[in-house]
Design a protein around this motif. Structure first.
Motif, PDB file in Angstrom:
ATOM      1  N   HIS A  63       0.819  -1.229   0.000  1.00  0.00           N
ATOM      2  CA  HIS A  63       0.000   0.000   0.000  1.00  0.00           C
ATOM      3  C   HIS A  63       0.850   1.276   0.000  1.00  0.00           C
ATOM      4  CE1 HIS A  63      -0.473  -0.356   4.682  1.00  0.00           C
ATOM      5  NE2 HIS A  63       0.668   0.219   4.370  1.00  0.00           N
ATOM      6  N   SER A  64       2.164   1.131   0.224  1.00  0.00           N
ATOM      7  CA  SER A  64       3.012   2.328   0.162  1.00  0.00           C
ATOM      8  C   SER A  64       3.425   2.648  -1.276  1.00  0.00           C
ATOM      9  CB  SER A  64       4.247   2.161   1.058  1.00  0.00           C
ATOM     10  OG  SER A  64       4.965   1.031   0.655  1.00  0.00           O
ATOM     11  N   LEU A  65       3.053   1.770  -2.221  1.00  0.00           N
ATOM     12  CA  LEU A  65       3.325   2.051  -3.642  1.00  0.00           C
ATOM     13  C   LEU A  65       2.121   2.808  -4.202  1.00  0.00           C
ATOM     14  CD1 LEU A  65       4.779  -1.414  -4.706  1.00  0.00           C
ATOM     15  CD2 LEU A  65       5.920   0.506  -3.557  1.00  0.00           C
ATOM     16  N   THR A  66       2.322   4.064  -4.546  1.00  0.00           N
ATOM     17  CA  THR A  66       1.175   4.911  -4.908  1.00  0.00           C
ATOM     18  C   THR A  66       1.186   5.341  -6.375  1.00  0.00           C
ATOM     19  OG1 THR A  66       2.397   6.846  -4.169  1.00  0.00           O
ATOM     20  CG2 THR A  66       0.907   5.840  -2.556  1.00  0.00           C
ATOM     21  N   THR A  67       2.264   5.054  -7.111  1.00  0.00           N
ATOM     22  CA  THR A  67       2.286   5.472  -8.521  1.00  0.00           C
ATOM     23  C   THR A  67       2.037   4.268  -9.421  1.00  0.00           C
ATOM     24  OG1 THR A  67       4.641   5.053  -8.881  1.00  0.00           O
ATOM     25  CG2 THR A  67       4.050   7.220  -7.965  1.00  0.00           C
ATOM     26  N   VAL A  68       1.531   4.557 -10.625  1.00  0.00           N
ATOM     27  CA  VAL A  68       1.257   3.482 -11.583  1.00  0.00           C
ATOM     28  C   VAL A  68       2.547   2.720 -11.883  1.00  0.00           C
ATOM     29  CG1 VAL A  68       0.536   3.016 -13.960  1.00  0.00           C
ATOM     30  CG2 VAL A  68      -0.693   4.705 -12.596  1.00  0.00           C
ATOM     31  N   ILE A  88      -1.311 -10.722   0.223  1.00  0.00           N
ATOM     32  CA  ILE A  88      -1.079  -9.276   0.255  1.00  0.00           C
ATOM     33  C   ILE A  88      -1.987  -8.691   1.333  1.00  0.00           C
ATOM     34  CG2 ILE A  88      -1.256  -7.098  -1.015  1.00  0.00           C
ATOM     35  CD1 ILE A  88       0.757  -8.585  -2.452  1.00  0.00           C
ATOM     36  N   GLY A  89      -1.397  -7.972   2.285  1.00  0.00           N
ATOM     37  CA  GLY A  89      -2.166  -7.295   3.337  1.00  0.00           C
ATOM     38  C   GLY A  89      -1.941  -5.792   3.239  1.00  0.00           C
ATOM     39  N   THR A  90      -3.010  -5.038   2.994  1.00  0.00           N
ATOM     40  CA  THR A  90      -2.862  -3.576   2.858  1.00  0.00           C
ATOM     41  C   THR A  90      -3.962  -2.871   3.645  1.00  0.00           C
ATOM     42  OG1 THR A  90      -4.361  -2.899   1.054  1.00  0.00           O
ATOM     43  CG2 THR A  90      -2.354  -4.077   0.418  1.00  0.00           C
ATOM     44  N   PHE A  91      -3.797  -1.575   3.823  1.00  0.00           N
ATOM     45  CA  PHE A  91      -4.903  -0.806   4.400  1.00  0.00           C
ATOM     46  C   PHE A  91      -6.109  -0.953   3.484  1.00  0.00           C
ATOM     47  CE2 PHE A  91      -1.597   2.075   6.460  1.00  0.00           C
ATOM     48  CZ  PHE A  91      -1.735   1.464   7.691  1.00  0.00           C
ATOM     49  N   ILE A  97      -5.378   6.717   5.424  1.00  0.00           N
ATOM     50  CA  ILE A  97      -5.021   7.256   4.109  1.00  0.00           C
ATOM     51  C   ILE A  97      -3.561   7.710   4.089  1.00  0.00           C
ATOM     52  CG2 ILE A  97      -7.338   7.889   3.328  1.00  0.00           C
ATOM     53  CD1 ILE A  97      -6.771  10.731   4.306  1.00  0.00           C
ATOM     54  N   LYS A  98      -2.945   7.775   5.277  1.00  0.00           N
ATOM     55  CA  LYS A  98      -1.519   8.063   5.376  1.00  0.00           C
ATOM     56  C   LYS A  98      -0.943   7.165   6.460  1.00  0.00           C
ATOM     57  CE  LYS A  98      -0.730  12.802   3.982  1.00  0.00           C
ATOM     58  NZ  LYS A  98      -0.033  14.021   4.311  1.00  0.00           N
ATOM     59  N   CYS A  99       0.344   6.837   6.336  1.00  0.00           N
ATOM     60  CA  CYS A  99       0.997   6.062   7.387  1.00  0.00           C
ATOM     61  C   CYS A  99       2.367   6.681   7.625  1.00  0.00           C
ATOM     62  CB  CYS A  99       1.115   4.603   6.978  1.00  0.00           C
ATOM     63  SG  CYS A  99       1.747   3.564   8.308  1.00  0.00           S
ATOM     64  N   SER A 100       2.687   6.965   8.864  1.00  0.00           N
ATOM     65  CA  SER A 100       3.949   7.623   9.212  1.00  0.00           C
ATOM     66  C   SER A 100       4.157   8.878   8.366  1.00  0.00           C
ATOM     67  CB  SER A 100       5.135   6.663   9.015  1.00  0.00           C
ATOM     68  OG  SER A 100       4.919   5.474   9.708  1.00  0.00           O
ATOM     69  N   GLY A 101       3.063   9.602   8.088  1.00  0.00           N
ATOM     70  CA  GLY A 101       3.159  10.849   7.331  1.00  0.00           C
ATOM     71  C   GLY A 101       3.248  10.663   5.820  1.00  0.00           C
ATOM     72  N   LEU A 102       3.292   9.402   5.356  1.00  0.00           N
ATOM     73  CA  LEU A 102       3.430   9.151   3.910  1.00  0.00           C
ATOM     74  C   LEU A 102       2.091   8.747   3.306  1.00  0.00           C
ATOM     75  CD1 LEU A 102       6.711   7.023   4.034  1.00  0.00           C
ATOM     76  CD2 LEU A 102       6.497   9.447   3.405  1.00  0.00           C
ATOM     77  N   GLU A 103       1.879   9.171   2.045  1.00  0.00           N
ATOM     78  CA  GLU A 103       0.669   8.763   1.331  1.00  0.00           C
ATOM     79  C   GLU A 103       0.665   7.244   1.168  1.00  0.00           C
ATOM     80  OE1 GLU A 103      -1.740  10.773   0.260  1.00  0.00           O
ATOM     81  OE2 GLU A 103      -0.663  12.593   0.879  1.00  0.00           O
ATOM     82  N   PRO A 133       0.666  -1.127  18.318  1.00  0.00           N
ATOM     83  CA  PRO A 133       1.285  -1.047  19.655  1.00  0.00           C
ATOM     84  C   PRO A 133       0.875   0.225  20.408  1.00  0.00           C
ATOM     85  CG  PRO A 133       2.904  -1.669  17.987  1.00  0.00           C
ATOM     86  CD  PRO A 133       1.653  -1.287  17.251  1.00  0.00           C
ATOM     87  N   PHE A 134       0.297   1.190  19.660  1.00  0.00           N
ATOM     88  CA  PHE A 134      -0.155   2.438  20.313  1.00  0.00           C
ATOM     89  C   PHE A 134      -1.667   2.411  20.573  1.00  0.00           C
ATOM     90  CE2 PHE A 134       3.265   3.202  17.213  1.00  0.00           C
ATOM     91  CZ  PHE A 134       4.291   3.453  18.108  1.00  0.00           C
ATOM     92  N   TYR A 135      -2.256   1.203  20.467  1.00  0.00           N
ATOM     93  CA  TYR A 135      -3.682   0.980  20.750  1.00  0.00           C
ATOM     94  C   TYR A 135      -4.603   1.763  19.825  1.00  0.00           C
ATOM     95  CZ  TYR A 135      -1.625  -1.297  24.726  1.00  0.00           C
ATOM     96  OH  TYR A 135      -0.856  -2.125  25.491  1.00  0.00           O
ATOM     97  N   THR A 136      -4.133   2.078  18.602  1.00  0.00           N
ATOM     98  CA  THR A 136      -5.048   2.595  17.592  1.00  0.00           C
ATOM     99  C   THR A 136      -5.477   1.412  16.717  1.00  0.00           C
ATOM    100  OG1 THR A 136      -3.220   3.096  16.096  1.00  0.00           O
ATOM    101  CG2 THR A 136      -3.967   4.882  17.540  1.00  0.00           C
ATOM    102  N   THR A 137      -6.558   1.634  15.963  1.00  0.00           N
ATOM    103  CA  THR A 137      -7.078   0.544  15.130  1.00  0.00           C
ATOM    104  C   THR A 137      -6.876   0.874  13.654  1.00  0.00           C
ATOM    105  OG1 THR A 137      -8.722   0.039  16.794  1.00  0.00           O
ATOM    106  CG2 THR A 137      -9.160  -0.795  14.596  1.00  0.00           C
ATOM    107  N   GLN A 138      -6.388  -0.122  12.911  1.00  0.00           N
ATOM    108  CA  GLN A 138      -6.200   0.050  11.470  1.00  0.00           C
ATOM    109  C   GLN A 138      -6.921  -1.098  10.777  1.00  0.00           C
ATOM    110  OE1 GLN A 138      -1.933  -0.205  11.097  1.00  0.00           O
ATOM    111  NE2 GLN A 138      -1.593   1.902  11.791  1.00  0.00           N
TER     112      GLN A 138
END
Ligand code: SAM
Length: 148
Positions: A63-68, A88-91, A97-103, A133-138
Motif C-alpha cells: 500500500h506504500s506504492l502509490t504510482t502506476v 497481500i495485506g494492505t490498508f 489514508i496516510k501512514c507515518s506521514g506518507l501517502e 502497539p499504540f492501541y489505535t485501530t487500522q
C-alpha cells in the motif's frame, strides 16, 4: 512473522525491507536465529530476485506504492518471483489514508484482484482490524492468491 515461521521449523525464509533499521531491529530480536534468514535491504520496486519463492507474504508494504509505475514494477516482480502463493495485506478502504506521514493507496478486493488477477487466482479475501502497539485501530484487507 518471521519469528513464528522459524519457531514452526520453516526454512529458506527471506525478509525484504527498504529500511536497514527495520531489518536490524528484527535481526536483533531474533538473536542467533537471524542467521537462518536471508536479509534483503532493497526497494521492492527495483528488487531483482535471484531465486523464486513458493510463498510471498506482503504485509503493509504494497500500500506504500502509490504510482502506476511502482505498482506495475511490483506486478512484474511477483509474476516473475512467486511460484505458488501470494498473500497481500494492505490498508482497506476503511483504513488509513496516510501512514507515518506518507501517502498510501487503499485497496479492496476488486482493486487487488484487478492488480494481480492476470497472473494469480484469488483464493480468499477478508478484512481485519489491527490494533497497533499504540492501541489505535487500522483496518486491513488480506487477499490470498494462487499462481496461475
Ligand atoms: C508498516 S511497516 C510493515 C513491516 C512488516 N512488513 C510487518 O508486517 O511488520 C511497512 C514497511 O514497509 C517498508 N517499505 C516501504 N516502502 C518500501 C519499498 N518500496 N520497498 C521495500 N520496503 C518498503 C518500510 O521500511 C516499513 O518497514
Amino acid at each position: 512473522m518471521v519469528d513464528y515461521l522459524l519457531d514452526q521449523g520453516y526454512e529458506n525464509i527471506s525478509v525484504l525491507d527498504i529500511s536497514a533499521n527495520a531489518l536490524a531491529r528484527a535481526k536483533k530480536r531474533l538473536g542467533e536465529k537471524a542467521e537462518k534468514v536471508t536479509w534483503i535491504e532493497d526497494n521492492i520496486t527495483v528488487f531483482e530476485p535471484k531465486e523464486k519463492y513458493d510463498i510471498w507474504h506482503d504485509r503493509a508494504v504494497f500500500h506504500s506504492l502509490t504510482t502506476v509505475d511502482d505498482i506495475k514494477a511490483h506486478q512484474r516482480l511477483v509474476a516473475q518471483a512467486v511460484n505458488k502463493y501470494m498473500i497481500i495485506g494492505t490498508f482497506s478502504i476503511n483504513g488509513l489514508i496516510k501512514c507515518s506521514g506518507l501517502e498510501i493507496k487503499q485497496n479492496d478486493e476488486s482493486s487487488l484482484v484487478n492488480t494481480f488477477g492476470k497472473k494469480f487466482n484469488k483464493i480468499e479475501c477478508f478484512t481485519e482490524n489491527h490494533t497497533t502497539p499504540f492501541y489505535t485501530t487500522q483496518n486491513f484487507i488480506f487477499c490470498t492468491f494462487a499462481k496461475k
